[in-house]
Enzyme design. Sequence first.
Site, PDB file in Angstrom:
ATOM      1  N   ASP A 175     -16.455  -6.863  -3.616  1.00  0.00           N
ATOM      2  CA  ASP A 175     -15.681  -7.656  -4.199  1.00  0.00           C
ATOM      3  C   ASP A 175     -16.316  -8.840  -4.915  1.00  0.00           C
ATOM      4  O   ASP A 175     -16.816  -9.796  -4.267  1.00  0.00           O
ATOM      5  CB  ASP A 175     -14.887  -8.201  -2.883  1.00  0.00           C
ATOM      6  CG  ASP A 175     -13.413  -8.938  -3.364  1.00  0.00           C
ATOM      7  OD1 ASP A 175     -13.485  -9.547  -4.467  1.00  0.00           O
ATOM      8  OD2 ASP A 175     -12.618  -9.175  -2.601  1.00  0.00           O
ATOM      9  N   ALA A 235      -3.514  -0.275  -0.299  1.00  0.00           N
ATOM     10  CA  ALA A 235      -3.245  -1.196  -1.493  1.00  0.00           C
ATOM     11  C   ALA A 235      -2.403  -0.953  -2.239  1.00  0.00           C
ATOM     12  O   ALA A 235      -1.111  -1.130  -1.794  1.00  0.00           O
ATOM     13  CB  ALA A 235      -4.790  -1.358  -2.342  1.00  0.00           C
ATOM     14  N   ASP A 260      -0.798   5.144   2.153  1.00  0.00           N
ATOM     15  CA  ASP A 260       0.230   4.324   2.495  1.00  0.00           C
ATOM     16  C   ASP A 260       1.038   4.021   1.140  1.00  0.00           C
ATOM     17  O   ASP A 260       2.172   3.499   1.151  1.00  0.00           O
ATOM     18  CB  ASP A 260       0.155   3.193   3.390  1.00  0.00           C
ATOM     19  CG  ASP A 260       1.374   2.432   3.833  1.00  0.00           C
ATOM     20  OD1 ASP A 260       2.240   3.388   4.291  1.00  0.00           O
ATOM     21  OD2 ASP A 260       1.372   1.378   3.823  1.00  0.00           O
ATOM     22  N   GLU A 265       6.856   5.032  -6.692  1.00  0.00           N
ATOM     23  CA  GLU A 265       7.283   4.944  -5.298  1.00  0.00           C
ATOM     24  C   GLU A 265       8.855   4.689  -5.483  1.00  0.00           C
ATOM     25  O   GLU A 265       9.236   3.996  -6.212  1.00  0.00           O
ATOM     26  CB  GLU A 265       6.664   3.776  -4.347  1.00  0.00           C
ATOM     27  CG  GLU A 265       5.316   3.925  -4.164  1.00  0.00           C
ATOM     28  CD  GLU A 265       4.839   2.751  -3.143  1.00  0.00           C
ATOM     29  OE1 GLU A 265       5.448   1.720  -2.884  1.00  0.00           O
ATOM     30  OE2 GLU A 265       3.441   2.930  -2.621  1.00  0.00           O
ATOM     31  N   HIS A 284       4.689   3.789   2.751  1.00  0.00           N
ATOM     32  CA  HIS A 284       4.225   2.073   2.340  1.00  0.00           C
ATOM     33  C   HIS A 284       4.859   1.190   3.431  1.00  0.00           C
ATOM     34  O   HIS A 284       5.488   0.222   3.159  1.00  0.00           O
ATOM     35  CB  HIS A 284       4.736   1.694   1.091  1.00  0.00           C
ATOM     36  CG  HIS A 284       4.165   0.539   0.204  1.00  0.00           C
ATOM     37  ND1 HIS A 284       4.221   0.371  -1.161  1.00  0.00           N
ATOM     38  CD2 HIS A 284       3.499  -0.513   0.763  1.00  0.00           C
ATOM     39  CE1 HIS A 284       3.333  -0.745  -1.126  1.00  0.00           C
ATOM     40  NE2 HIS A 284       3.029  -1.114  -0.052  1.00  0.00           N
TER      41      HIS A 284
END
Length: 321
Positions: A175, A235, A260, A265, A284
């Site tokens: 990151d 994410a 997920d 979606e 999700h």
Amino acid sequence: MSFTVISLGGPVAPEGEEMLKAAGITSLATKPYPSKAETVDLLSTTQADAIIVRLVERVDEEILRASPKLKLVHKHGAGTNDIDVAAAKSLGIPVLAAVGANAHSVAEHALALIFALIKDMRRQDAFVRGGGWANKSYQGHELRGRKLGLVGMGLIGRNLARMAGAIGMTVEAYDPYAPDEAFGPECGRAADLDALLASSDVVSLHCPLTEQTRNLINARTLGLMKPGALLINTARGEVVDEVALTEALRDGVIAGAGLDTFSPEPPASDNPLWQLDTVVVSPHVGGVTEEARREVSLITCANVIALLRGDEVPPRFFVRG
């Protein structure tokens, strides 16, 4: 003065609804994923003062302009890729998010997906339900001694790093935007994403969706991973090229995926990922345990009430355009 708040995609938790009611605010909610026409009509008719964004395709400029009284948009969660933040900024409408409220819940969900895959739970469940028992083909593994590679080291990544370390995994994260204090004895800092992907047994995604992270996991980056590696995505679906992922799973480039989030979606009913028994999926829900949903709702409603009243809201909740 009375205010109207519209929750797009379903109501907030009962405790949040009670907060809004006690503040004298009229609270209305749509069904999940309302059409754009329905959303514009409702906002225009009610002259809404605030929008709470739960399950919606996208809040774009047309929606933001539907109510001339609109004073703020608040994400019921952390990710704001379903809100045109730049358009809101140009219209002078602040966008907020319940940052950190569901971090522990999402981290636990990512860990659950990892366990489901490493212990072959999907196939074992189907085997027993089908009348089987003595399964000599079971090839479950331990997480102890394996390496977890985190892509993104916000609050979710930090929570998962601690959980994985307690199991006996080694953890490293990539990151470039995280401060040095986000890392420590339980998680090393990776300087190079490709090297992290190549060396990890499990890769878990916890980065926001930006132009830099869109399709970050693609045919090239999947090809860097170990054949026995697992990919976890709690994410955003758009961070992963689903076509490339499907091909990588079919061809044995990687061993499995726990997902997920998807793009779009809800995903299509004929999504080819459904045919693969090396994939574990959920709709999700990583950040919507009862505990997390309550916390997100309380933070969201408290911020909405404060802004509508002209009170101060902590800077960490404001999304930069």
